[in-house]
Design an enzyme around this catalytic site. Structure first.
Site, PDB file in Angstrom:
ATOM      1  CG  ASP A  12      -2.003   1.020   1.196  1.00  0.00           C
ATOM      2  OD1 ASP A  12      -2.249   1.573   0.112  1.00  0.00           O
ATOM      3  OD2 ASP A  12      -2.621   1.272   2.247  1.00  0.00           O
ATOM      4  CG  ASP A 107      -3.364   3.928  -3.340  1.00  0.00           C
ATOM      5  OD1 ASP A 107      -4.294   3.109  -3.522  1.00  0.00           O
ATOM      6  OD2 ASP A 107      -3.373   4.765  -2.418  1.00  0.00           O
ATOM      7  CD  GLU A 108      -5.569  -0.589  -1.428  1.00  0.00           C
ATOM      8  OE1 GLU A 108      -5.316  -1.335  -0.468  1.00  0.00           O
ATOM      9  OE2 GLU A 108      -6.511   0.234  -1.428  1.00  0.00           O
TER      10      GLU A 108
END
Length: 212
Positions: A12, A107-108
C-alpha cells in the site's frame, strides 16, 4: 513462516496522491498537502499528506472542513493521469517478483509470492526488496503486510504506516493473539455502520469478537 505455506503481501503506497505531488514539487516537502476539490467549492479530499493528518484531515472529508482545520495547507487538484503513470511504474516492479498481482486500486495491490521464494527469499525479504525498488525508482514509500492470506495482509499493511513492514504470524493460535488487541475498525470491510452495531454489543476489539 513455514516452508510451503502460502505467503501473500499487501503493498500500500503511503498517502499516494499527496506523496507524488510532494515528490514532483520539492518545495512542498514537509508542508501539509491536500489533494482534492478546492476549499471554496463543494467536494471532498482525495488524499492528505502525513503533515496534514495531525490536523484531523483525512480522505473523503469535505474540502471546506479540511480548510477550516488547516488554512495554511496547500490544496491541489487531482492529477489522475500523473498518478496512473506512477502506478503503472509501481505495478511493473511488482511483476518482476511474481505474475500473481491483484491490484486493489491505483495505489495498492495483493501479491502472491509463495512461488517466488526460491528466487528472491522469504516473504519479509521480498517485501523489503519491493520497498527498496519503489523508493529507488519512484522516490516514494510503501507499507507492506505479510500474511498467510490476503485478508490478514491487508490488515497488516496499515499497522506500521508510513514506510513500514508488518509480519503476521502463520500459526492459528498466534494469529488469534496477534489480532485480539486490535480495534474492530482495523477489520477490512467493517465500516461505520457495522462498528456502531458491534459497539452497541460492547464489542470494541477483535479479541472480544473472537470470544463472542
Amino acid at each position: 513462516m513455514k516452508k510451503g505455506h502460502p505467503i501473500f503481501l499487501h503493498v500500500d503506497m503511503d498517502a499516494f496522491f499527496a506523496s507524488v505531488e510532494q515528490r514532483d514539487r520539492p518545495e512542498l516537502k514537509g508542508t501539509p498537502v491536500v489533494v482534492g476539490s478546492p476549499p471554496d467549492q463543494r467536494g471532498v479530499v482525495s488524499a492528505a499528506s502525513y503533515e496534514a493528518r495531525p490536523y484531523g484531515i483525512h480522505s473523503a472529508m469535505p474540502s471546506r472542513t479540511a480548510f477550516q482545520k488547516c488554512p495554511h495547507a496547500v490544496f491541489l487538484p487531482v492529477n489522475m493521469a500523473r498518478y496512473k503513470e506512477v502506478s503503472r511504474q509501481i505495478m511493473r516492479i511488482f511483476e518482476t517478483y511474481t505474475p500473481l498481482v491483484q491490484p486493489l486500486s491505483i495505489d495498492e495491490a495483493f501479491l502472491d509470492v509463495t512461488g517466488a521464494q526460491r528466487l528472491f527469499g522469504d516473504g519479509q525479504t521480498i517485501a523489503e526488496k519491493i520497498r527498496c525498488d519503489i523508493q529507488a525508482e519512484t522516490g516514494l514509500t510503501a507499507s507492506v503486510g505479510i500474511a498467510p492470506n490476503m485478508y490478514l495482509a491487508k490488515i497488516a499493511s496499515d499497522m506500521n504506516k508510513p514506510d513500514g513492514v508488518t509480519l503476521v504470524p502463520f500459526e492459528q493460535d498466534a494469529i488469534e493473539r496477534f489480532l485480539a488487541p486490535l480495534p474492530i475498525s482495523r477489520m477490512w470491510g467493517v465500516g461505520k455502520v457495522t462498528q456502531k452495531k458491534l459497539f452497541s454489543l460492547k464489542l470494541s476489539t477483535i479479541g472480544q469478537l473472537q470470544t463472542c
